[in-house]
Enzyme design. Structure first.
Site, PDB file in Angstrom:
ATOM      1  CB  CYS A   2      -0.885   0.038   1.251  1.00  0.00           C
ATOM      2  SG  CYS A   2      -2.010  -1.358   1.388  1.00  0.00           S
ATOM      3  CG  LEU A  54      -0.582  -4.151  -5.059  1.00  0.00           C
ATOM      4  CD1 LEU A  54      -1.280  -3.986  -6.403  1.00  0.00           C
ATOM      5  CD2 LEU A  54       0.934  -4.095  -5.246  1.00  0.00           C
ATOM      6  CG  ASN A  79       3.797  -0.124   2.108  1.00  0.00           C
ATOM      7  OD1 ASN A  79       3.494  -1.014   1.321  1.00  0.00           O
ATOM      8  ND2 ASN A  79       4.865   0.642   1.933  1.00  0.00           N
ATOM      9  CD  GLU A  81       2.025  -8.905   1.700  1.00  0.00           C
ATOM     10  OE1 GLU A  81       1.463  -9.675   2.510  1.00  0.00           O
ATOM     11  OE2 GLU A  81       1.418  -8.309   0.794  1.00  0.00           O
TER      12      GLU A  81
END
Length: 583
Positions: A2, A54, A79, A81
């Site tokens: 993101c 995203l 933002n 993972e």
């Protein structure tokens, strides 16, 4: 992945929606490339948070940001993972209700239970902000290695942050003033170390740090993690091989978790080759690989990448980088937003562009050189220690320059420069110290900036198994003589690679991923470099005199020295002023 942003007003001032809503929308539009699937924001009295998304895990609306916990006391924009999110979720299930399958929701509840201590449980790449309504405190954190960015500015009225400074630099009361100290650092290094950004008063949050911001104007930056190079000598070489391979397999498994198409960047070297081998073995699907190369054989590694792709039967795609890519330089400089001049930004840009045609998530081999002493300067430090006295070193440097002038063989010039730098700085000849410096500065502020900017500009997520936190911590304990054995770099990793790849690919000479700027500046781009660096506006800045610039160009053209690196830095700086200051 993101784009994230937010703002907190100090004192008792609440958000003036008539003023801030247009700015919030503009901010999110500037981050659209980082998250084209959705965008959202929240306003809570004196604070707003926003994000563009995203979608990678749980593609449903349940993953939309900002996220809110059960009692609406916490707001999150995230933002990155969290690769171990499933394992963490299992531990949290008894205390929390989950409405999505996202890693971001796991992070939110982890903070709810542990506060800032949640950071020690996270295994991944991240930059996030949590607004704690009860504490009236904004908590912003960046991952240990610096894969995901956070940039910020504050004065006595407000604090503002975002994934990229372009999202807020044009806001009212945010000064756009060039930082001359940063320009000096850039010309020396080719990039900017944290917290510098090129602009006065706008900062980068360093890797492994977090920020706490409170309405009383209290802004605190704290480190929560650092490297520890304590070698352990109680394991044999074979034991080390087994432990390293097992940890790398685990790291790759984590990074294969995705709800969207996934592929691999295959350079033709052993780092990406091993990642391709392990991914192909673990995944039940045929992998897709993408490689980039050059028309100039001395620089091109596509034949090696293709051999590895054939071994593991991947769907393989290639892109060729040519001198006309220079036409994209203004666009690339805009995306990088800081003065930046790693030449591999050019091929990396097209590699990411090509990759996005085939997948949304990609694994790469980044970090192998840092973990296993893979860079040639580590070898040169060993060479340096054997050459005594000083006069002999100077003689060898002169001889290498002489050989370069007559043979035009680039390596002679490269080795001469390495030895000259060691002479100039009189550095402590410690390879461990240099490796630590590369991990703390070169990796996060050059390599990972390049990866983040080029990938997110193309709405692509990049994952690096070698840069897993636990793998990095393990690699730091490997004895140096198993990384650099004699003059053999990556010794133990190459031993592991032989299990998956033929000997000729494992022990071949490494070419790297640098474009042939030295040749381009003498041939197809010679007129271009002369024109750009003779620009009157740029010369008025008096960074380098007209005479010295022309001398640099002439010496390069006639092989007196390879000045491609400094010419490229000056060119990128010229474009940065043109794009970010003049405009």
């Amino acid at each position: 992945m993101c784009g994230i942003a937010g703002k907190i007003f100090f004192g008792n001032k609440d958000v003036d929606k008539s003023e801030e809503l247009p700015l919030i929308k503009k901010t999110l539009s500037m981050l659209y490339h980082r998250g084209p699937d959705d965008e959202g924001y929240i306003i809570d009295r004196n604070v707003w948070l926003g994000a563009t998304r995203l979608a990678i895990l749980d593609l449903s609306s349940a993953g939309y940001q900002p996220l809110v916990n059960e009692d609406k006391s916490l707001y999150l924009v995230f933002n990155g993972e969290i690769y171990n999110y499933l394992e963490l979720k299992d531990k949290l299930k008894g205390r929390h209700k989950f409405k999505s399958q996202t890693d971001s929701e796991v992070l939110l509840h982890l903070y709810e239970d542990y506060g800032v201590e949640c950071l020690k449980y996270l295994r991944g790449m991240f930059a996030f902000a949590i607004w704690d309504r009860r504490k009236r405190e904004l908590f912003i954190a960046r991952d240990r290695l610096g894969k995901k960015p956070v940039k910020y500015y504050y004065n006595d009225k407000f604090f503002i942050f975002a994934s990229e400074l372009k999202a807020f630099i044009d806001h009212p009361n945010v000064p756009k003033e060039v930082d001359p100290i940063a320009i000096d650092l850039f010309l020396k290094m080719g990039y900017l170390p944290s917290p510098k950004t090129g602009f006065k008063h706008i900062h980068k949050l360093p890797p492994g740090h977090y920020l706490l911001v409170r309405p009383n104007r209290d802004v605190v930056v704290k480190r929560y993690w650092k490297y520890d190079f304590n070698e352990r000598d109680d394991w044999t070489e074979n034991e080390w091989k087994q432990v390293i391979e097992e940890k790398l397999i685990e790291s790759v498994k984590f990074r294969l978790r995705s709800d969207v198409p996934l592929g691999i960047h295959l350079s033709g070297g052993i780092d990406s080759g091993i990642i391709t081998a392990l991914s192909s073995s673990i995944s039940k699907k045929r992998m897709t690989t993408v490689s980039a190369g050059f028309d100039e054989p001395f620089y091109d590694e596509l034949p090696y990448a293709k051999k590895i792709a054939n071994i593991f039967n991947t769907h393989h795609h290639e892109v060729i980088i040519r001198p006309d890519i220079i036409e994209l330089l203004p666009k690339i400089v805009y995306q990088f937003e800081e003065p930046f001049a790693d030449p591999s930004m050019l091929p990396t840009w097209l590699l990411m562009q090509e990759s996005r045609k085939h997948f949304t998530v990609v694994l790469n081999g980044e970090g192998g050189d840092e973990c296993f002493a893979g860079y040639p300067w580590y070898q040169m430090m060993k060479v340096y220690s054997f050459i005594k006295p000083q006069q002999a070193r100077n003689l060898i440097i002169g001889l290498l320059k002489y050989l370069y002038f007559f043979t035009h063989y680039k390596d002679f010039d490269t080795f001469a420069k390495y030895l000259a730098v060691l002479n100039e700085d009189k550095i402590n000849n410690s390879i461990i110290k240099k490796m630590l410096e590369d991990l703390r500065v070169y990796l996060p502020d050059d390599l990972l900036v390049k990866t983040d900017i080029t990938s997110m500009a193309n709405s692509l997520e990049v994952r690096s198994p070698f840069l897993d936190q636990e793998f990095i911590e393990l690699a730091a304990q490997i004895p140096l003589n198993l990384k650099l054995k004699g003059f053999q770099t990556k010794y133990i990793l190459k031993k592991i690679a032989l299990k998956y790849m033929p000997k000729d690919l494992v022990f071949r000479r490494k070419k790297g991923f640098l474009p042939p700027l030295d040749e381009w500046f003498r041939n197809k781009l010679s007129v271009y470099i002369n024109r750009e660096l003779s620009d009157k506006r740029f010369n008025k800045l008096k960074i380098v005199s007209d005479i010295n610039i022309q001398k640099l160009i002439d010496n390069h053209l006639f092989y007196r020295s390879n000045n491609a690196e400094i010419l490229w830095r000056l060119l990128c700086l010229n474009k940065w002023f043109e794009v970010w200051i003049d405009n």
